[in-house]
Structures are given as C-alpha cells and as structure tokens.
Design an enzyme around this catalytic site. Structure first.
Site, PDB file in Angstrom:
ATOM      1  N   PRO A 199     -32.927  97.908  15.740  1.00  0.00           N
ATOM      2  CA  PRO A 199     -33.852  96.783  15.606  1.00  0.00           C
ATOM      3  C   PRO A 199     -33.119  95.453  15.757  1.00  0.00           C
ATOM      4  O   PRO A 199     -31.895  95.421  15.926  1.00  0.00           O
ATOM      5  CB  PRO A 199     -34.349  96.947  14.165  1.00  0.00           C
ATOM      6  CG  PRO A 199     -33.117  97.431  13.440  1.00  0.00           C
ATOM      7  CD  PRO A 199     -32.364  98.312  14.435  1.00  0.00           C
ATOM      8  N   ALA A 211     -38.493  92.321  11.086  1.00  0.00           N
ATOM      9  CA  ALA A 211     -37.838  93.353  11.894  1.00  0.00           C
ATOM     10  C   ALA A 211     -38.852  94.379  12.357  1.00  0.00           C
ATOM     11  O   ALA A 211     -39.970  94.450  11.825  1.00  0.00           O
ATOM     12  CB  ALA A 211     -36.733  94.039  11.099  1.00  0.00           C
ATOM     13  N   ASN A 212     -38.479  95.145  13.366  1.00  0.00           N
ATOM     14  CA  ASN A 212     -39.213  96.348  13.760  1.00  0.00           C
ATOM     15  C   ASN A 212     -38.519  97.559  13.151  1.00  0.00           C
ATOM     16  O   ASN A 212     -37.321  97.529  12.876  1.00  0.00           O
ATOM     17  CB  ASN A 212     -39.232  96.498  15.285  1.00  0.00           C
ATOM     18  CG  ASN A 212     -40.214  95.549  15.944  1.00  0.00           C
ATOM     19  OD1 ASN A 212     -41.097  95.007  15.282  1.00  0.00           O
ATOM     20  ND2 ASN A 212     -40.057  95.348  17.242  1.00  0.00           N
ATOM     21  N   ARG A 213     -39.273  98.647  12.992  1.00  0.00           N
ATOM     22  CA  ARG A 213     -38.685  99.881  12.483  1.00  0.00           C
ATOM     23  C   ARG A 213     -37.899 100.560  13.612  1.00  0.00           C
ATOM     24  O   ARG A 213     -38.434 100.844  14.660  1.00  0.00           O
ATOM     25  CB  ARG A 213     -39.775 100.833  11.991  1.00  0.00           C
ATOM     26  CG  ARG A 213     -40.606 100.303  10.837  1.00  0.00           C
ATOM     27  CD  ARG A 213     -41.655 101.329  10.434  1.00  0.00           C
ATOM     28  NE  ARG A 213     -42.579 100.818   9.443  1.00  0.00           N
ATOM     29  CZ  ARG A 213     -42.360 100.850   8.124  1.00  0.00           C
ATOM     30  NH1 ARG A 213     -41.242 101.392   7.673  1.00  0.00           N
ATOM     31  NH2 ARG A 213     -43.238 100.358   7.288  1.00  0.00           N
ATOM     32  N   VAL A 278     -36.850  95.299  19.715  1.00  0.00           N
ATOM     33  CA  VAL A 278     -36.615  93.873  19.487  1.00  0.00           C
ATOM     34  C   VAL A 278     -37.847  93.249  18.829  1.00  0.00           C
ATOM     35  O   VAL A 278     -38.974  93.459  19.289  1.00  0.00           O
ATOM     36  CB  VAL A 278     -36.300  93.156  20.808  1.00  0.00           C
ATOM     37  CG1 VAL A 278     -36.045  91.668  20.572  1.00  0.00           C
ATOM     38  CG2 VAL A 278     -35.109  93.805  21.493  1.00  0.00           C
TER      39      VAL A 278
END
Length: 404
Positions: A199, A211-213, A278
């Site tokens: 991420p 954030a992304n997982r 991202v």
C-alpha cells in the site's frame, strides 16, 4: 531467437483442444525450435497428420508398431533426441498412463522412455479434472518431476459446460517452454524490470494516515519470480510486514509521491509491473502535530487532493517500458472496470481480480485473476500467489521476447 537449436518433441493426444497445437507448432518454430510431432490415434480424429506435418515441416509419428519408424527402435530415439517433451493437449487418459507407467502406444512408450524434461498442458472436462483419480495422477506426476501448465478456467467445447479444464493458450505454453529451456532457466537475463508492491500511507498527521488494504504478498512474489528468471528487478515497496524478496533491489517508500519518484527513476527499463494498491487521495495539508479530539466537537473536515496515477504516468511516459502490466483490485464489475483501466492507463495487460471480503484475497495466500488485454480476457484458475507470480513472469518473458 530464444529457442534456436532446441529440439522439441510434441505429443498431441486426443481432445478438441488438439486444434490449438497447430498454433503452438507455428509459435515454437517462429522462435527457432524444431518440432517433431507425435499424434495419438485419438488425436487423429481431431486434426490430421497432413496438417501437423505441413506446419512442423517434419515427419509425423503415429504408430508404435510402424515397420519403417521402429526398425531402429524409433520410440527410444524419439524419447532421447530432443531437449523437451511437450504434451499438448494432455488428456486424462494419457495422464493416467503416465502416472501408472503404461506404455501400450507410441505416446505413452516415449514418455516412459524419455530422460528429458516433460511439460504437460492438461485439457479435459472440468468434472474429469476434478475427479479423484485425476487429482491423484496429477500429484503423482508432479512428484515424479513432470512440469504442468494449466489447465485454465473458462467455457468448454461442450454446450453449457464451464470450469477449470481448458488447455492453456499457445502463448502460455510457449512461455513455460522457454522457462524450461532457457540457459539456467533465465529467459529474462539482461532485462530490467520495475515492480511496485504493497500500500501507500498518506499522512493525516504524525499518527494517522489514509491507506488501501494490501499485504504486498502478490507484488513481492512477482518481483521474486521475475528475478528467478534472470531479470534485474527493482521492487518499489510501500509499508509492509513481509521480508524483502531475495535477489531483488528493494526501495522502501511510504507515500504515492515517493513511489512515483522511485518508479520514474528506474526508467528506461524493459517492463513495469504496477501491483501496488496506491491510495487515490491524500490530505491537502497534513498536520505537523497530532490532531486532538475536542470533547463534544466534530472533527475538522479533511481537505483531500488526488494522488498521482503512477500506472497512467508510466503507460504514457516518453520512456515507456516495452511492456506495462497494471493491476485492478475490484469488488464489482471486474471485467468492465478492468477494460476501462486498460484503455485509460496505457497498459498492455491489466491483471484484474475480485477482492471482496468474502474472497479472502486481500492479505491471503491465494488469488484468482483475469488477464485483460486487447486480445481479450484470459481467466486463470484459483492458485497460490506464488503460482500466479510464476505464470505472469513467464508471460512477461514471452512478451518481451516477441517484441524484439
């Protein structure tokens, strides 16, 4: 040419997928290999020795008891005078013979007598592939050192039938053959490839972030697989808890801006594989100190601004790599969203998957992907992330080879 001077013994067994072997012969010969074909009796119900002979420019072998071919123990000669034995398609029947050491026709006798690497491309009805005897035979063959490519998932020749059982496409089989035949198994030697993984963390304040997982497992596995094929790999990794892969130069970043700068610093290169999740947005002005909660007061609204689109930047860059792979993690409309991303980002292939919580893909050890390109959609079966990485690395090797 990658296969110049290589001799491939191609065994074609009896299934509707036998027609794909004609394209496979053409691709192998285009890359410098000589192809010596064997047709089982059942295979001749689907394609003719005349067609196979015309494409291979070789005598076609069909009969274990041929007076002409066996006067000098021809099946032993066939088994030994090659660099690779390729079985495509491999039916359940032929795989059963291989697993149990039977040798009552020319294909099975050659397979029992060979001392060369064997690559098998299974093709059969999904119920046959899932049947307990086939699973036992497959495991036996793997333990015996037989290499597999496929089978793939999709529609079957039979009306209304779908599942895992389709023979791998000729390009995929070709890529797997290159991996087995290249010196020390390194068809990507001399190639420079950049991979992104994990991420990005976009700070809100020194404590909090957007954030992304992403665990980074798939991206790290791809970087490792490419390195094993000889590529010089730079992995640009966001914050993850897994170790850096061996044989790879890893650059650690936190934010999307840092990841973009690190990726662009690697251009020009031969290929880019953009796996990282991202974050699409970042806070316009991150706080220097922790934002304190005030009793009874709502938090101040966050002003967000769009992050750079790293895949799009690379896909349309003046120093664009020869081959660009993007990833699309979706929770709905996987194919439609993947197609849109392919067109918008300037990628050659989008690897799309469904990451809905029920799939267990995010953070898990397995993946099920669809490869979306201008040529259409190829659906891969459920595999470990390492298996996905190995297959994708082979595909990238083939694509770079074919693009000169």
């Amino acid at each position: 040419m990658e296969l110049a001077g290589k001799h491939i013994l191609l065994i074609i067994s009896g299934g509707i997928a036998a027609y794909k072997s004609l394209d496979l012969i053409r691709r192998l010969r285009e890359r410098g290999a000589s192809v010596r074909p064997i047709l089982s009796q059942a295979a001749q119900e689907f394609i003719t020795p005349l067609a196979v002979g015309a494409l291979s420019a070789s005598h076609v072998y069909t009969d274990l008891f041929s007076r002409e071919d066996e006067q000098d123990v021809g099946h032993i000669r066939l088994a030994r005078e090659c660099d690779l034995v390729l079985v495509a398609p491999a039916t359940a029947d032929l795989m059963a013979k291989m697993a149990h050491g039977l040798a009552n026709d020319l294909p099975s006798a050659v397979l029992l007598a060979t001392d060369k690497p064997v690559l098998v491309a299974p093709a059969m009805n999904p119920k046959m592939w899932e049947a307990a005897p086939t699973r036992r035979n497959t495991e036996t063959l793997r333990q015996d050192g037989i290499h597999f490519i496929g089978p793939m998932q999709g529609e079957m020749a039979e009306s209304g039938e779908a599942g895992t059982g389709r023979m791998a496409e000729p390009l995929e089989i070709f890529a797997a053959a290159i991996q087995l035949l290249a010196p020390q198994g390194q068809p990507l030697a001399g190639k420079r490839i950049v991979v992104t993984s994990g991420p990005t963390h976009e700070p809100i304040d020194p404590v909090r972030y957007i954030a992304n997982r992403s665990s980074g497992k798939q991206g790290h596995a791809i970087a490792s697989a490419l390195a094993k094929l000889g590529a010089e790999v730079t992995l640009v990794s966001g914050p993850v808890t897994i170790p850096d892969p061996k044989g790879v130069s890893t650059v650690h970043v936190e934010t999307a801006e840092e990841m973009k700068a690190a990726v662009l610093s690697q251009l020009p290169c031969d290929a880019a594989v953009m796996v990282a999740a991202v974050a699409d947005w970042r806070v316009a002005g991150a706080a220097d100190q922790k934002i304190k909660k005030q009793p009874g007061e709502a938090p101040a609204p966050l002003q967000l601004t769009e992050n750079p689109d790293i895949l799009k930047t690379v896909g349309h860059h003046a120093e664009r790599p020869r081959f660009v792979v993007g990833f699309a993690a979706e929770t709905q409309n996987v194919e439609a969203n993947g197609r849109r991303k392919l067109e918008a980002k300037g990628a050659d292939i989008i690897v799309a998957n469904d990451v809905s919580p029920a799939t267990g893909i995010m953070g898990g050890d397995r993946n099920r992907v669809k490869l979306i390109s201008a040529d259409g959609i190829a659906e891969w079966p459920d595999m470990t992330k390492e298996e996905v990485a190995e297959r994708l690395a082979c595909l990238i090797a083939e694509k770079l080879a074919s693009s000169g």
